[in-house]
Scaffold this active site. Structure first.
Site, mmCIF file in Angstrom:
data_model
loop_
_atom_site.group_PDB
_atom_site.id
_atom_site.type_symbol
_atom_site.label_atom_id
_atom_site.label_comp_id
_atom_site.label_asym_id
_atom_site.label_seq_id
_atom_site.Cartn_x
_atom_site.Cartn_y
_atom_site.Cartn_z
ATOM 1 N N CYS B 118 39.929 45.478 39.058
ATOM 2 C CA CYS B 118 39.453 44.150 38.646
ATOM 3 C C CYS B 118 38.104 44.398 38.006
ATOM 4 O O CYS B 118 37.124 44.629 38.704
ATOM 5 C CB CYS B 118 39.322 43.211 39.845
ATOM 6 S SG CYS B 118 38.532 41.656 39.400
ATOM 7 N N CYS B 121 35.389 41.524 38.968
ATOM 8 C CA CYS B 121 34.835 41.351 40.316
ATOM 9 C C CYS B 121 35.552 42.271 41.291
ATOM 10 O O CYS B 121 35.371 43.483 41.232
ATOM 11 C CB CYS B 121 34.884 39.886 40.752
ATOM 12 S SG CYS B 121 36.458 39.047 40.459
ATOM 13 N N CYS B 123 39.089 41.378 42.669
ATOM 14 C CA CYS B 123 40.413 40.839 42.968
ATOM 15 C C CYS B 123 41.319 41.961 43.476
ATOM 16 O O CYS B 123 41.354 43.044 42.893
ATOM 17 C CB CYS B 123 41.022 40.205 41.722
ATOM 18 S SG CYS B 123 40.029 38.841 41.097
#
Lengths: 95, 214
Positions: B118, B121, B123
């Site tokens: 990700c 961020c 995820c």
């Protein structure tokens, strides 16, 4: 945006708006192929500001590493898939 | 005579330096979390017990859950076909909930290797793998695996031949990704329980292969 279907070739818009945007910088302006259609999901750009978030179709787009990194690509034919909301995409032949 | 501060004054009886305790001031977000939690309880929106139960339920999730899904897919071709076609619905057959985020399962083969990141961020398919490892959230992994995936995989100890195509999956929005690793050779006689033992966390992120049987 009914033209955005797999396996249409699309370009990620070269936009740089402020706010909570989930389109990675490194993919903006790049051309890929729709791998599959998803959604609709609530637009995170609105959800982040406590709005309801209009439903938007989400598309998985497959990019070749050569398209993203050009000459610097480690292996040009390797791929990267990312989920891009429909309003960030346009047919690749659009000018 | 004033007490003099030599190094030996700072050593514990075991000979190691004393480590600072966690008595620094709360960060803004830690204070915010405590305030929010106390308000939710005070206003009777949630009870303290409900919050504890939810935290415990989150802590119970672990890569062993994802390993069960992989092992079943290795043992049951029809389940595997359904899993690849619709991950979210199919894990429900085993009692796992996809929740608000949807699951996409990507299959490694002799010619394709998938790896998940990700870049924005952190995820991660927490419902099947629990909390992500620290390196998954760090910028070094997030920025490098999309540009030089083979080099990053090599640093994890996974050297891929040139004829294997690497597919990086960036979880940019509402999907979460689980890699279905290649079933190791020599496992024809193993049942799903024994197979699940071979499915390590990193193989489901795509930075490793499944463990070879002993």
């Amino acid at each position: 945006m009914s033209t955005l279907r797999a396996p249409v070739k699309v370009r990620v818009k070269d936009w740089f708006p402020p706010g909570h945007v989930r389109t990675p910088f490194f993919l903006r302006g790049k051309v890929g192929v729709i791998e599959r259609e998803l959604g609709p999901f609530h637009n995170p750009e609105e959800l982040a500001y406590r709005q309801k978030g209009a439903p938007r179709k989400l598309l998985r787009v497959r990019f070749e590493m050569s398209e993203i990194w050009g000459e610097d690509a480690e292996t040009p034919t390797d791929t990267l898939d990312a989920e891009i909301y429909e309003h960030w995409l346009e047919p690749a032949d659009a000018t | 005579m004033p007490h003099d501060h030599h190094d030996h004054d700072h050593l514990s009886p075991s000979g190691h330096p004393y480590q600072p305790d966690q008595d620094h001031t709360l960060t803004r977000w830690q204070a915010m979390e405590i305030a929010m939690r106390e308000l939710l309880v005070e206003k009777e929106i949630l009870t303290a017990a409900e919050i504890t139960q939810t935290v415990e339920a989150m802590d119970r999730r672990s890569p062993a859950d994802g390993a069960q899904v992989v092992a079943r897919a290795w043992s049951d071709p029809e389940f595997k076909a359904r899993l690849l076609a619709d991950g979210s619905t199919t894990i429900g057959e085993m009692g796992f909930e996809a929740g608000a985020m949807k699951l996409i399962v990507v299959e490694n083969t002799a010619t394709t290797h998938n790896v998940v990141v990700c870049t924005l961020c952190s995820c991660y398919p927490r419902n099947l793998l629990g909390l992500p490892p620290d390196w998954y959230k760090q910028r070094a992994y997030r920025s490098r695996v999309v540009k030089t995936p083979r080099k990053v995989l090599s640093e994890f100890g996974l050297d891929l031949p040139d004829d294997v195509q690497v597919r990086v999956h960036d979880s940019t929005a509402d999907m979460r990704y689980l890699v279905l690793p290649v079933r190791p050779a020599g496992t024809d006689d193993l049942d799903a329980t024994a197979l699940a033992e071979l499915v390590n966390r990193d193989s489901m992120i795509g930075v490793a292969q499944a463990t070879a049987p002993e």
